[in-house]
Every structure is written in structure tokens, then in C-alpha cells.
Design a protein around this motif. Structure first.
Motif, short mmCIF file in Angstrom:
data_model
loop_
_atom_site.label_atom_id
_atom_site.label_comp_id
_atom_site.label_asym_id
_atom_site.label_seq_id
_atom_site.Cartn_x
_atom_site.Cartn_y
_atom_site.Cartn_z
N ARG A 137 15.86 17.32 -15.16
CA ARG A 137 15.19 16.06 -14.88
C ARG A 137 16.11 14.99 -14.30
O ARG A 137 15.65 14.02 -13.70
N ILE A 138 17.42 15.13 -14.53
CA ILE A 138 18.37 14.10 -14.11
C ILE A 138 19.50 14.79 -13.35
O ILE A 138 20.35 15.45 -13.93
N ASN A 139 19.51 14.65 -12.04
CA ASN A 139 20.60 15.20 -11.23
C ASN A 139 20.68 14.43 -9.91
O ASN A 139 19.85 13.56 -9.65
N THR A 140 21.68 14.74 -9.13
CA THR A 140 21.91 14.00 -7.89
C THR A 140 20.71 14.04 -6.96
O THR A 140 20.34 13.03 -6.36
N THR A 141 20.07 15.19 -6.86
CA THR A 141 18.93 15.33 -5.96
C THR A 141 17.82 14.36 -6.35
O THR A 141 17.27 13.64 -5.50
N PHE A 142 17.47 14.30 -7.63
CA PHE A 142 16.40 13.40 -8.08
C PHE A 142 16.81 11.93 -7.97
O PHE A 142 15.99 11.08 -7.63
N ILE A 143 18.06 11.64 -8.28
CA ILE A 143 18.53 10.25 -8.17
C ILE A 143 18.44 9.77 -6.72
O ILE A 143 18.03 8.64 -6.45
N THR A 144 18.80 10.63 -5.79
CA THR A 144 18.75 10.28 -4.37
C THR A 144 17.31 10.02 -3.93
O THR A 144 17.04 9.06 -3.21
N LYS A 145 16.38 10.86 -4.42
CA LYS A 145 14.98 10.73 -4.02
C LYS A 145 14.29 9.53 -4.66
O LYS A 145 13.51 8.83 -4.02
N ASN A 146 14.54 9.32 -5.97
CA ASN A 146 13.82 8.26 -6.67
C ASN A 146 14.63 7.77 -7.87
O ASN A 146 14.36 8.15 -9.01
N PRO A 147 15.61 6.89 -7.63
CA PRO A 147 16.47 6.44 -8.72
C PRO A 147 15.71 5.69 -9.83
O PRO A 147 16.05 5.80 -11.00
N THR A 148 14.67 4.96 -9.48
CA THR A 148 13.91 4.23 -10.49
C THR A 148 13.22 5.19 -11.45
O THR A 148 13.21 4.98 -12.66
N SER A 149 12.65 6.24 -10.92
CA SER A 149 11.99 7.24 -11.76
C SER A 149 12.99 7.90 -12.72
O SER A 149 12.68 8.11 -13.90
N VAL A 150 14.17 8.21 -12.22
CA VAL A 150 15.20 8.83 -13.06
C VAL A 150 15.66 7.86 -14.14
O VAL A 150 15.81 8.23 -15.31
N LYS A 151 15.86 6.61 -13.76
CA LYS A 151 16.24 5.59 -14.74
C LYS A 151 15.19 5.50 -15.84
O LYS A 151 15.52 5.49 -17.03
N ASN A 152 13.92 5.46 -15.45
CA ASN A 152 12.84 5.36 -16.43
C ASN A 152 12.76 6.60 -17.31
O ASN A 152 12.45 6.51 -18.51
N GLU A 153 13.05 7.75 -16.75
CA GLU A 153 13.09 9.00 -17.52
C GLU A 153 14.16 8.92 -18.61
O GLU A 153 13.93 9.31 -19.75
N LEU A 154 15.33 8.40 -18.25
CA LEU A 154 16.39 8.22 -19.24
C LEU A 154 15.98 7.22 -20.32
O LEU A 154 16.18 7.47 -21.51
N VAL A 155 15.40 6.11 -19.92
CA VAL A 155 14.97 5.10 -20.89
C VAL A 155 13.95 5.70 -21.85
O VAL A 155 14.04 5.50 -23.07
N ASP A 156 13.00 6.46 -21.33
CA ASP A 156 12.00 7.10 -22.19
C ASP A 156 12.66 8.04 -23.20
O ASP A 156 12.28 8.08 -24.37
N ARG A 157 13.67 8.76 -22.76
CA ARG A 157 14.37 9.68 -23.67
C ARG A 157 15.12 8.89 -24.74
O ARG A 157 15.12 9.27 -25.91
N PHE A 158 15.75 7.80 -24.35
CA PHE A 158 16.44 6.95 -25.32
C PHE A 158 15.45 6.35 -26.33
O PHE A 158 15.71 6.30 -27.53
N MET A 159 14.30 5.91 -25.84
CA MET A 159 13.29 5.31 -26.71
C MET A 159 12.78 6.33 -27.72
O MET A 159 12.52 5.99 -28.87
N ALA A 160 12.64 7.57 -27.31
CA ALA A 160 12.17 8.62 -28.21
C ALA A 160 13.18 8.93 -29.31
O ALA A 160 12.83 9.48 -30.34
#
Length: 198
Positions: free
Chosen positions: A34-57
């Protein structure tokens, strides 16, 4: 090494080292798929939110714990380990090719933004900056073992039950022999057979 192998060994570590122990409260994993260079390049906001959701859980994250992020440079490239302690705003960077963190500016920016957004959502005061520590960890002597090194780093940290990773790594593991890596391969193969994965 592919993501499926990384995820399967993480499952192995959970089953054999963590399940039913207090280690489950101290160590968390973030899916490399879910979190790698390819995804960060395509949609950094989505990756950031994915990390935040994991931290919140993960709960309040006010007591020291580590979030492990096996990070791939993209297109099945090089693996590094990012270990985040949200309570102390510490991020440890472990690279078995002695690479510089500056190779991954978008990853660092995304991780920093996710940590700060998480702390803001939880109404924690950001009393200091996030500190990144480049850990002087064991180094591979070829161009293919980076994935196994990342898995071994996580395994050692969990087995030692250490949240703080010394800048010069752990005295017990200044280097990895071929036997250290072969041991992991044997564990993984046996786990796959035992779990009837294939």
C-alpha cells in the motif's frame, strides 16, 4: 524479493514471535503493498491518508511502539526499512546498501506529513520536529538480498523487544552471515508448508 514474500514473513513473525504477547502492543506493520514509491508518485495524498488511517487504528500511540514500513523504491527495486515511533516523533531508516535517505524525498515528505496529520487529528501538541535517524545497520554484499535484510531487521528488533534502535544498530547483530539469511529462508519455507499457503 516480491511483496508477497515480505507479507508472508511478517505473518510468520506475528504468529511465532508476537501473537498472544505484549509485543502486539509494541510493534505494528504497514503493508508494503500500500505504501511505496510508485503509489506516492501517483497519489501522495492518498498514501498519506492511508498511513494516518493505519496510525489511527493503532490506538492513542502515546506509549512507545514501532510501526514497521518495509519500503520499496518501485518496480520491484531496492527495499529499505522505515520504523516509526509516533510517541517520540522518531523515525529510523535502515538501508542494507548504505544508501542515503535523500534518495527517497517523497517517501520522507509523505511519512512526515502523515505523522503530523495523525498527531493533529489526535490533538497532540507537536512539541518538536520529527527526528530521522540513519541507522548504521548490517550491509549486504550483493545486489539481491535487500528484502531479506529488511525482514531480518524487523525480526531482530522484535526478538530483542527494542523500541529504541541504536544508531550503530544492536551489538548482537553488527553483521549478518549467510547462515542468518538462510535461517530466515528455512523458517519461511516451513511456515508456508505448515500454513498450507501453496
Amino acid at each position: 524479493m516480491g511483496i508477497a514474500v515480505i507479507h508472508t514473513y511478517i505473518w510468520y513473525m506475528y504468529v511465532t514471535l508476537m501473537r498472544g504477547t505484549e509485543l502486539c502492543n509494541r510493534f505494528n506493520f504497514i503493508a508494503a503493498s500500500r505504501i511505496n514509491t510508485t503509489f506516492i508518485t501517483k497519489n501522495p495524498t492518498s498514501v498519506k491518508n492511508e498511513l494516518v488511517d493505519r496510525f489511527m487504528a493503532g490506538g492513542d500511540n502515546t506509549t512507545p511502539s514501532l510501526y514497521f514500513l518495509p519500503f520499496n523504491s518501485g518496480n520491484d527495486g531496492h527495499w529499505v526499512l522505515v520504523a516509526m515511533d509516533l510517541s517520540r516523533l522518531m523515525v529510523y531508516y535502515l538501508d542494507s546498501l548504505s544508501g542515503d535517505l535523500s534518495k527517497y524525498p517523497s517517501m520522507k515528505k509523505t511519512v512526515d506529513a502523515a505523522i503530523l496529520k495523525f498527531r493533529s487529528k489526535k490533538n497532540y501538541r507537536n512539541r518538536k520536529d520529527i527526528t530521522w535517524v540513519r541507522v548504521q545497520c548490517p550491509q549486504q554484499n550483493n545486489s539481491v538480498d535487500c528484502g531479506f535484510f529488511v525482514l531480518r531487521f524487523m525480526r531482530d528488533i522484535i526478538a530483542l523487544n527494542r523500541i529504541d534502535i541504536p544508531k550503530m544498530y544492536f551489538e548482537e547483530y553488527k553483521s549478518y552471515s549467510r547462515a542468518h539469511l538462510d535461517e530466515m529462508k528455512d523458517e519461511l519455507c516451513q511456515f508456508i508448508v505448515d500454513q498450507r499457503i501453496i
